[in-house]
Design a protein around this motif. Structure first.
Motif, short mmCIF file in Angstrom:
data_model
loop_
_atom_site.label_atom_id
_atom_site.label_comp_id
_atom_site.label_asym_id
_atom_site.label_seq_id
_atom_site.Cartn_x
_atom_site.Cartn_y
_atom_site.Cartn_z
N GLN A 43 -14.92 58.85 -22.16
CA GLN A 43 -13.99 58.64 -23.20
C GLN A 43 -12.92 58.25 -23.00
OE1 GLN A 43 -17.34 59.65 -25.56
NE2 GLN A 43 -15.35 58.51 -26.45
N ARG A 62 -18.34 67.35 -25.89
CA ARG A 62 -17.34 66.36 -25.50
C ARG A 62 -16.31 67.35 -24.79
NH1 ARG A 62 -15.52 62.53 -29.47
NH2 ARG A 62 -17.48 61.33 -28.68
N LYS A 75 -13.30 71.85 -25.86
CA LYS A 75 -14.42 71.33 -26.22
C LYS A 75 -14.24 70.95 -27.60
CE LYS A 75 -19.36 72.07 -26.90
NZ LYS A 75 -19.59 71.96 -28.46
N GLN A 76 -14.63 69.61 -28.10
CA GLN A 76 -14.51 69.17 -29.61
C GLN A 76 -15.72 69.68 -30.25
OE1 GLN A 76 -14.47 64.80 -29.60
NE2 GLN A 76 -12.92 64.79 -31.64
N VAL A 123 -11.91 62.65 -20.26
CA VAL A 123 -12.48 63.20 -21.29
C VAL A 123 -13.93 62.97 -21.16
CG1 VAL A 123 -12.69 63.40 -23.87
CG2 VAL A 123 -10.50 63.20 -23.03
N TRP A 171 -10.21 69.99 -31.59
CA TRP A 171 -10.50 70.43 -30.44
C TRP A 171 -10.22 72.21 -30.12
CZ3 TRP A 171 -12.28 67.76 -25.84
CH2 TRP A 171 -12.43 66.33 -26.06
N LEU A 191 -18.33 56.99 -29.80
CA LEU A 191 -18.96 56.90 -28.45
C LEU A 191 -18.91 55.44 -28.12
CD1 LEU A 191 -20.87 58.27 -26.04
CD2 LEU A 191 -22.80 57.56 -27.22
N MET A 230 -9.14 59.51 -27.94
CA MET A 230 -9.29 60.94 -28.46
C MET A 230 -8.29 61.68 -29.32
SD MET A 230 -12.28 61.50 -27.58
CE MET A 230 -12.65 59.97 -28.40
N SER A 255 -18.01 63.15 -22.14
CA SER A 255 -19.14 63.68 -23.20
C SER A 255 -20.63 63.51 -22.63
CB SER A 255 -18.94 62.46 -24.53
OG SER A 255 -17.75 62.47 -25.20
N CYS A 256 -21.25 64.53 -23.10
CA CYS A 256 -22.49 64.66 -22.74
C CYS A 256 -23.32 65.18 -23.72
CB CYS A 256 -22.85 65.58 -21.30
SG CYS A 256 -22.26 67.21 -21.46
N PHE A 261 -21.08 61.24 -33.08
CA PHE A 261 -20.59 60.52 -31.99
C PHE A 261 -20.45 59.16 -32.41
CE2 PHE A 261 -21.76 64.37 -29.53
CZ PHE A 261 -20.84 64.09 -28.48
#
Length: 882
Positions: A523, A617, A577-578, A542, A584, A475, A528, A544-545, A472
């Protein structure tokens, strides 16, 4: 002169008596002509019956010496026919050129009277060399619409325009993919690879033929990955090895400078090949007693080890015999054999008796435990209050439990409102004691206490730690669009205010004894580089967690907005999902969910709920299956909050209808000093390859005028459909005639070419704006970004546990979690709920996400009461009934 001509005509050429009363009529009248270069033009006039014909040019008679006269007689009627021609030179026309058009007409005489012909205009033809606007070269993606502009040179007569590609004429009739507009522009409706070439605009009239400079159009194709090939065989015959699979950038192959595929073309995975195991003999058993035939036996088995995965069987004998000596041979064996038989029967009977006693004791203890649990299930209904539901007859609910929905529970010893971080304390206190069972058992490493407050560390330090991780590094260090918190097995919730994005961490999703720092962030789409191909479009932010890789025992729920029309018949919507490598991957296609996968998705009208057991993500990508597929666009109109100049700008934003984009535009406009001048509007933008056009009409011309040269503005179809450009907008610059003009009335039209559109009437005072503030157009979300523990949930923890224990067990009459899902209109997800260890808990998790802001426990209690009434009082049934 007129009298002389008439007299001469009458005397010299008298008409026959039968036709003496006829007026002349024209067989040929002079036509408009153009003088090309220096060549004179000829005008002709022919009339019958006519005695004389003369030309008059620009109101003056042409001298009779300049007339070329031809006389004849019509054989059918016997009437005289007269034809006259004159020549007009370039010098004659140039004498009055610029003042007015040069014209000529002829006048014919007969004995009865005169007639005048139509006017013929004589103009000098020309065609200038320089085009007013020439086409410009472009690089466009496959299937994109292309517009090539051309404004031909000035000329008389006006030039006709045609288009050439690689010196060959383009004919829209034979190739309907081309369209030439009335203002001579060329439109390629859907760019094909064959449309790559040099395009030339050709203008021509009777004087000359001009060619513009060539515009090179290159149609490129971005590369796309093929599907993965099957995994290769394991490289090792025995033990640990590797297997791989590959894909190629051929779906499609990049052409004409298109981008290559991003990501890896080969994937490797560890594998273990099972090794063959040869069989081995066990030890020989002891020799058997000497039999009646004076023979002893012993055996062995091929179990040390047993042969497996193609191993060899044991070689040799598995049974051996040996003759006994004469002393060992039994004389009579019947008595000994009978004794041994009786002893064995008695031993078996004793064992069966002991086993039966143990089973009875276990059953009774279990029965007592279940009864106690059911008796205590009244806590399930006491948490829902107040209800005010009374049975119509005493005892219909339960003779001694008519107060179940009105008792206020005392949960102060078991649950309190928690928020913030979890810290371990060395001292053992009673603040976290649990007095009624193992629902809230203490953590393994000592007791833990939840403290109100924020994170102990600096938010910037937390963001620095997150952004320093390898996966990340991208981020953003943006505390405004990032929420974070510390959570344990009690779960919690992360929310990004005013974006529609939240992450629900259900109870028991984090293993007991674990404490995680979790974040949630948006994001920027432009950073991306999400690969989109064909008709694909980005439908959501997009999000992210993380951090990724944390162990979860239950799925968490990620909620985010989407902008599709939610009609799955027109879409193939995939959750992407990345991966750790940055590529991706499709992890789920909506409508084709597999309940065994770690991902599941519920698509609502404007929101997507993603159940995931892995953080990371995510983005929602749609591929249109027909031209009826549509995205929801939100139209926002902004103008300066204060204007002191003659110019006044109106900005029209056309963006995906998601709350995060609305928040971004509002923040950006506040910095620019703008404000909303109308309520947001929704427009459905279809996958028809047509651009979006915007125009302003009906302005009071006496006070306002538009400074735009064109009648409308366009936003290209691909810019909107890709979804990668967040804040697309057009600016209309208006000018007022005086600073005292403050009232503006106009109509804004927004439509998709060859499609439906909308028009908005604007009527306001630019200096005294009394409309509500911008924030009134938004549902301001003032919730806390991070909530940890029971305070994050509507349903109290203990009541939730009781609901799950009551409804998880299948009931023959259907009064279980299936009926709850049906009452909450979640029937479509039955198979997904059934695949979970506790279906009821997943249903309640989904209810929590849907009703975070407007949760109504009374309504949920009514559903539970309805289940109890219709399904034989589910909370009070005994084990035998269910």
């Amino acid at each position: 002169l007129d009298q002389f001509l008439i007299h001469a005509a009458t005397v010299t050429h008298p008409l026959p008596a039968a036709f003496s009363d006829l007026l002349p009529h024209f067989l040929v009248e002079p036509d408009d002509v153009y003088i090309v270069k220096n060549k004179p033009v000829t005008l002709t006039c022919r009339s019958t019956p006519a005695t004389q014909i003369y030309f008059k040019c620009n109101g003056e008679w042409v001298h009779q010496d300049q007339h070329l006269i031809d006389r004849d007689v019509d054989p059918a009627t016997g009437l005289p026919v007269m034809q006259v021609k004159i020549d007009i030179s370039r010098q004659q026309v140039e004498k009055i050129f610029g003042l007015e058009d040069y014209w000529c007409q002829c006048v014919a005489w007969s004995t009865t009277g005169t007639q005048k012909s139509q006017k013929a205009y004589v103009r000098i033809a020309y065609l200038r060399k320089n085009f007013e606007e020439e086409p410009l070269g472009k690089e466009v993606a496959l299937d994109q619409e292309v517009l090539l502009r051309c404004h031909p040179p000035e000329g008389v007569p006006p030039a006709e325009v045609e288009w050439q590609r690689n010196e060959e004429l383009i004919d829209p009739k034979t190739d309907p993919n081309f369209f030439i507009t009335v203002d001579h522009n060329l439109i390629i409706k859907q760019a094909r690879l064959a449309d790559t070439g040099n395009y030339t605009c050709v203008a021509k009239n009777i004087v000359a033929r001009r060619k513009s400079s060539s515009a090179t159009v290159i149609v490129y194709v971005n590369g796309g990955w093929s599907t993965w090939a099957t995994w290769s065989a394991c490289s090792a015959v025995c033990g640990r090895g590797w297997q791989k699979r590959s894909r190629s950038c051929t779906n499609p192959t990049p052409l004409n400078g298109g981008t290559s595929c991003e990501g890896q073309s080969v994937q490797k995975s560890a594998c273990t090949a099972t090794c063959p195991v040869d069989g081995g003999w066990s030890e020989w058993s002891k020799w058997s007693p000497c039999g009646a035939d004076c023979t002893m036996w012993r055996s062995r088995e091929c179990t040390q080890p047993s042969p497996s995965t193609g191993g060899k069987e044991c070689q040799g004998l598995d049974l051996q015999s040996l003759n006994c000596t004469s002393e060992q041979c039994p004389q009579t064996a019947s008595g000994a054999e009978d004794v041994a038989l009786y002893v064995g029967i008695v031993a078996v009977a004793l064992c069966l008796t002991l086993l039966l006693i143990v089973l009875v004791l276990v059953y009774r203890r279990k029965k007592e435990g279940l009864d106690a649990d059911v008796a205590d299930s009244s806590i399930l209904t006491t948490g829902f209050q107040p209800m005010g539901i009374k049975p119509t007859k005493p005892g219909v609910w339960a003779p001694q439990n008519s107060h179940l929905l009105t008792i206020q529970p005392d949960l102060t010893t078991t649950t309190t409102s928690y928020q913030g971080t979890l810290r371990s304390r060395r001292e053992v206190t009673g603040k976290f004691s649990v007095s009624n069972g193992p629902l809230l058992e203490p953590l393994p490493n000592g007791s833990h206490t939840l403290h109100n407050g924020k994170l102990p560390s600096d938010p910037n330090d937390f963001m620095n730690r997150l952004s320093s991780q390898t996966y990340f590094k991208t981020l953003p260090r943006d505390n405004v669009n990032t929420s974070y918190g510390t959570f344990n097995f009690l779960g919690g919730r992360l929310t990004l205010p005013n974006t529609g994005i939240s992450l629900l961490i259900p109870p028991e999703a984090i293993p007991r004894g674990k404490i995680y720092e979790i974040y949630l962030t948006i994001q920027k789409k432009e950073d991306m580089r999400l690969p989109l191909a064909g008709c694909q479009t980005l439908l959501s932010p997009v999000v992210s967690c993380g951090p990724p890789g944390v162990m979860l025992t239950r799925p968490v729920i990620l909620s985010m907005d989407h902008c599709s029309d939610a009609c799955l018949e027109n879409w193939a919507i995939r959750l992407k999902k990345q991966s750790y490598e940055g590529t991706w991957e499709d992890v789920l296609q909506l409508g084709e969910e597999v309940v065994s996968e770690p991902y599941y998705c519920q698509l609502e009208a404007e929101t997507c709920r993603v159940f995931t057991e892995q953080l990371g993500r995510f983005a929602l990508v749609g591929e249109s299956l027909s031209m009826a597929a549509a995205k929801r666009l939100k139209l926002l109109l902004f103008a300066p909050a204060y204007c002191s100049t003659l110019e006044y700008n109106i900005r029209v934003y056309c963006m995906d209808d998601t709350q995060d984009l609305l928040k971004e535009v509002m923040q950006m406009e506040r910095q620019l000093g703008g404000r909303l001048i109308d309520e947001p509007h929704i427009l459905l933008f279809k996958d028809s390859y047509h651009n979006l056009r915007l125009s302003i009409h009906d302005m009071p011309q006496a006070h306002w005028r538009s400074k735009l040269l064109a009648g409308y503005q366009e936003i290209p179809f691909y810019h909107i459909w890709s979804g990668s450009q967040r804040t697309l907008h057009c600016t209309f610059t208006l000018e007022r005639q005086s600073l005292s003009t403050c009232d503006l009335t106009c109509t804004l039209c927004v439509w998709q070419v060859e499609g439906e559109g909308q028009s908005f009437t604007l009527d306001f005072n630019i200096s005294k704006d009394i409309r509500p503030l911008d924030s009134d157009f938004l549902l301001m979300d003032n919730c806390t970004p991070a909530l940890a523990g029971p305070s994050a949930f509507q349903i109290p923890y203990l009541i939730r546990q009781k609901i799950c224990s009551s409804l998880d067990t299948p009931c023959p009459n259907g009064a279980d979690w299936r009926l709850l899902a049906q009452r909450l209109k979640l029937d479509r997800h039955m198979s997904f709920f059934a695949s979970k260890a506790s279906p009821t808990s997943v249903i309640l998790d989904l209810w929590e996400t849907q009703h975070f802001h407007n949760g109504n426990l009374n309504q949920l209690a009514a559903v539970m009461a309805e289940i109890g009434k219709q399904e034989a009082m589910i909370f009070l049934v005994s084990d035998g009934e269910c």
